[in-house]
Design an enzyme around this catalytic site. Structure first.
Site, mmCIF file in Angstrom:
data_model
loop_
_atom_site.group_PDB
_atom_site.id
_atom_site.type_symbol
_atom_site.label_atom_id
_atom_site.label_comp_id
_atom_site.label_asym_id
_atom_site.label_seq_id
_atom_site.Cartn_x
_atom_site.Cartn_y
_atom_site.Cartn_z
ATOM 1 N N PRO A 43 -11.134 -20.361 93.594
ATOM 2 C CA PRO A 43 -10.678 -20.042 94.951
ATOM 3 C C PRO A 43 -11.351 -20.950 95.981
ATOM 4 O O PRO A 43 -10.735 -21.331 96.967
ATOM 5 C CB PRO A 43 -11.089 -18.577 95.141
ATOM 6 C CG PRO A 43 -11.940 -18.215 93.975
ATOM 7 C CD PRO A 43 -11.822 -19.253 92.932
ATOM 8 N N ASP A 248 -36.205 -39.054 37.940
ATOM 9 C CA ASP A 248 -36.355 -38.189 36.782
ATOM 10 C C ASP A 248 -36.748 -36.789 37.212
ATOM 11 O O ASP A 248 -36.832 -36.489 38.402
ATOM 12 C CB ASP A 248 -37.282 -38.787 35.729
ATOM 13 C CG ASP A 248 -38.503 -39.436 36.340
ATOM 14 O OD1 ASP A 248 -38.872 -40.521 35.891
ATOM 15 O OD2 ASP A 248 -39.060 -38.844 37.288
ATOM 16 N N LYS A 270 -35.228 -36.378 30.039
ATOM 17 C CA LYS A 270 -34.926 -35.362 29.038
ATOM 18 C C LYS A 270 -34.795 -33.989 29.675
ATOM 19 O O LYS A 270 -35.715 -33.208 29.691
ATOM 20 C CB LYS A 270 -36.028 -35.357 27.978
ATOM 21 C CG LYS A 270 -36.026 -36.641 27.180
ATOM 22 C CD LYS A 270 -36.965 -36.567 26.008
ATOM 23 C CE LYS A 270 -36.936 -37.849 25.210
ATOM 24 N NZ LYS A 270 -37.246 -39.058 26.008
ATOM 25 N N MET A 383 -49.676 -34.585 30.343
ATOM 26 C CA MET A 383 -48.800 -34.176 29.222
ATOM 27 C C MET A 383 -49.592 -33.553 28.074
ATOM 28 O O MET A 383 -49.433 -33.921 26.915
ATOM 29 C CB MET A 383 -48.019 -35.398 28.704
ATOM 30 C CG MET A 383 -47.094 -35.979 29.747
ATOM 31 S SD MET A 383 -46.239 -37.441 29.181
ATOM 32 C CE MET A 383 -47.411 -38.718 29.547
HETATM 33 N N1 SAH Z 1 -46.232 -41.055 36.552
HETATM 34 C C1 SAH Z 1 -46.708 -39.725 36.684
HETATM 35 C C2 SAH Z 1 -47.050 -39.093 35.353
HETATM 36 C C3 SAH Z 1 -45.863 -38.892 34.459
HETATM 37 S S1 SAH Z 1 -46.308 -38.128 32.959
HETATM 38 C C4 SAH Z 1 -47.911 -39.696 37.619
HETATM 39 O O1 SAH Z 1 -48.454 -40.741 37.957
HETATM 40 O O2 SAH Z 1 -48.314 -38.615 38.014
HETATM 41 C C5 SAH Z 1 -45.943 -36.437 33.284
HETATM 42 C C6 SAH Z 1 -47.207 -35.615 33.418
HETATM 43 O O3 SAH Z 1 -47.768 -35.814 34.710
HETATM 44 C C7 SAH Z 1 -46.980 -34.133 33.332
HETATM 45 O O4 SAH Z 1 -46.883 -33.697 32.000
HETATM 46 C C8 SAH Z 1 -48.227 -33.621 33.993
HETATM 47 O O5 SAH Z 1 -49.342 -33.720 33.117
HETATM 48 C C9 SAH Z 1 -48.436 -34.630 35.113
HETATM 49 N N2 SAH Z 1 -47.843 -34.152 36.361
HETATM 50 C C10 SAH Z 1 -46.875 -34.756 37.071
HETATM 51 N N3 SAH Z 1 -46.602 -34.064 38.192
HETATM 52 C C11 SAH Z 1 -47.420 -33.000 38.204
HETATM 53 C C12 SAH Z 1 -47.632 -31.911 39.085
HETATM 54 N N4 SAH Z 1 -46.913 -31.772 40.215
HETATM 55 N N5 SAH Z 1 -48.552 -30.997 38.771
HETATM 56 C C13 SAH Z 1 -49.286 -31.125 37.649
HETATM 57 N N6 SAH Z 1 -49.141 -32.125 36.781
HETATM 58 C C14 SAH Z 1 -48.210 -33.056 37.036
#
Ligand code: SAH
Length: 476
Positions: A43, A248, A270, A383
């Site tokens: 208005p 991975d 894997k 591991m």
């Molecule tokens: N390249 C990676 C290791 C790969 S081998 C690095 O430098 O850390 C995979 C192993 O790494 C696992 O079996 C475990 O022992 C270790 N790992 C990776 N991430 C992890 C996490 N968040 N907590 C505990 N262990 C871990």
């Protein structure tokens, strides 16, 4: 996401503004700038608005709002300052399926307008979803300062070249490469300083070069142990620019969230449902993608060169003469130890630290147990979950005391982190009692006792992490 962000092309489309005061005027000016054809109903219409509408040829209707006014419009804005009027405008628009913005109340809005930075054709819109408009405006002023003024010339130049580039480079990847080279190179600098002619000369050369097919490049990037705050800046940058990310299982979802939105994500390794799992298949995939011109980020948990088979991937690439770079990451030992408050070395109790895999190509039996069992050293096992009896027995048999403190760190640096302390003699019992599963890092040595000192909080507190600016600037 509470609102879906979009940029509307309203050029030549009828839109309705209800209101004749200053706020209505501001809305009229903005919509008019975007090319809308406006009808203004009120208005009383103030002089500024009256003159502006006259100048731009918008229609003025000097009376109260009627429901039927909304019909035939694409958007409705009500800026009357009167809640009852806004509610009725909103209802009429809702009934007619037309988007409506009530300036005074979010409840009368089916769309909201963001704070904007206008460097036409580049427009940055920021919204807090109505939660904190002042914050949105603050962010806007920060972005204003960050964006060079010349960005407008640069984007205009790019728009003018789009067709030409499209005709010369039929391959989408080659086009993207060309534009990245333009925006990161001297042509961008020249365009932003308004030297368009010089910028175009550089672009012409680039365009010719881009039409020759080139190999891509690979980056082997360490993603750290899980917490995205532990990524390096370089890792983040590559994740933001790569065409393909091959990752991975160990790479956390939070880290993958930071990848460029239109990058292809390929999971390998894997785990169930994954058919690229042998190292040979991964190498072949890497080589073929780089050969096809892609920029590939091979993202690996922790550090790519620590138990990550990075060496094998690098060998496969270099055998084919393909370019690669390695970006280190925080390895599980360092990440887990820090998260558990365990110093890996300590002058009083440990002079060295060894990173050991209990999962070698041949067998755990090849390790030098006599040397590993010596005092004053820290052992970090990767591991190891399935090899605990061998570890425990071999270390004790070779003289390491069964009372040596140990710590398991499962899923270190993630919200699911668990830390379990005990002694070497209890290793297998602890793992069973706590149902420890991979990924777990096992630390053996007196240093682990520092992690039980009490000051350390067992819940993982993510490292304070602020997204760097280029992540905002990068378009996914
Ligand atoms: N390249 C990676 C290791 C790969 S081998 C690095 O430098 O850390 C995979 C192993 O790494 C696992 O079996 C475990 O022992 C270790 N790992 C990776 N991430 C992890 C996490 N968040 N907590 C505990 N262990 C871990």
């Amino acid at each position: 996401m509470d609102y879906f962000p979009a940029f509307l092309d309203i050029r030549g489309r009828p839109c309705l503004i209800v209101g004749g005061g200053d706020i209505a005027f501001r809305k009229v000016r903005l919509l008019s700038k975007a090319g809308a054809t406006l009808t203004i109903v009120a208005p009383d219409i103030n002089d500024l608005l009256f003159n502006f509408a006259g100048e731009k040829g918008h229609r003025l209707v000097k009376r109260k709002f009627r429901s039927s006014d909304v019909l035939g419009n694409w958007l409705v804005v009500s800026a009357t300052g009167k809640t009852a009027v806004e509610a009725s405008v909103f209802k009429s628009a809702q009934d007619a399926n037309i988007f409506c913005n009530g300036v005074d109340s979010v409840t009368n809005c089916s769309y909201i307008t963001p704070a904007i930075v206008d460097r036409n054709p580049v427009i940055v819109a920021i919204s807090s979803g109505g939660a904190a408009p002042v914050l949105a405006r603050k962010l806007r002023s920060q972005i204003e300062m960050m964006l060079p003024n010349g960005i407008s010339q640069l984007a205009t130049l790019a728009r003018n070249w789009r067709d030409r580039v499209g005709k010369r480079l039929s391959d989408a990847l080659a086009r993207r490469r060309f534009w990245e080279a333009v925006f990161e190179g001297p042509s961008a600098q020249l365009a932003m300083t308004d030297d368009i002619a010089a910028a175009e000369i550089v672009m012409s050369t680039l365009l010719e070069d881009s039409s020759v097919k080139q190999d891509g490049e690979a980056w082997l990037v360490g993603a750290g142990p899980g917490d995205p705050g532990l990524l390096t800046l370089c890792a983040l940058q590559i994740m933001q620019t790569a065409d393909v990310i091959i990752h991975d299982r160990l790479v956390s979802a939070e880290v993958l969230d930071l990848a460029r939105r239109d990058a292809d994500l390929i999971s390998v390794g894997k785990f169930p449902g994954c058919n690229i799992n042998s190292q040979e298949q991964i190498n072949a995939l890497l080589v073929s993608l780089v050969r096809s011109g892609k920029r590939v980020c091979r993202l690996k948990g922790g550090d790519p060169f620590i138990f990550g088979r990075g060496g094998e991937e690098v060998a496969a690439l270099s055998k084919e003469n393909l370019k690669y770079q390695v970006v280190p990451g925080i390895t599980a030992a360092a990440g887990c130890a820090a998260a558990a408050g365990i110093p890996l070395t300590h002058r009083d109790v440990s002079q060295s630290v060894a990173f050991i895999t209990a999962h070698g190509k041949d067998s755990v039996d090849n390790l030098d147990w006599a040397s590993l069992a010596r005092d004053k050293q820290t052992l970090v096992f990767y591991m190891s979950v399935k090899r605990l009896p061998e570890l425990m027995n071999n270390l004790i048999k070779n003289g390491r005391s069964a009372s040596t403190p140990v710590a398991f760190i499962e899923r270190g640096t993630t919200p699911e982190q668990r830390i379990i302390h005990g002694t070497l003699g209890q290793l297998t019992l602890l793992a069973e009692a706590h149902r420890i599963v991979p990924p777990t890092t096992l630390i053996i040595g007196e240093v682990t006792a520092y992690g039980t000192a009490g000051a350390h909080d067992e819940r993982y507190a993510p490292v304070k992490y602020i997204k760097p600016n280029y992540m905002v600037a990068q378009k996914g």
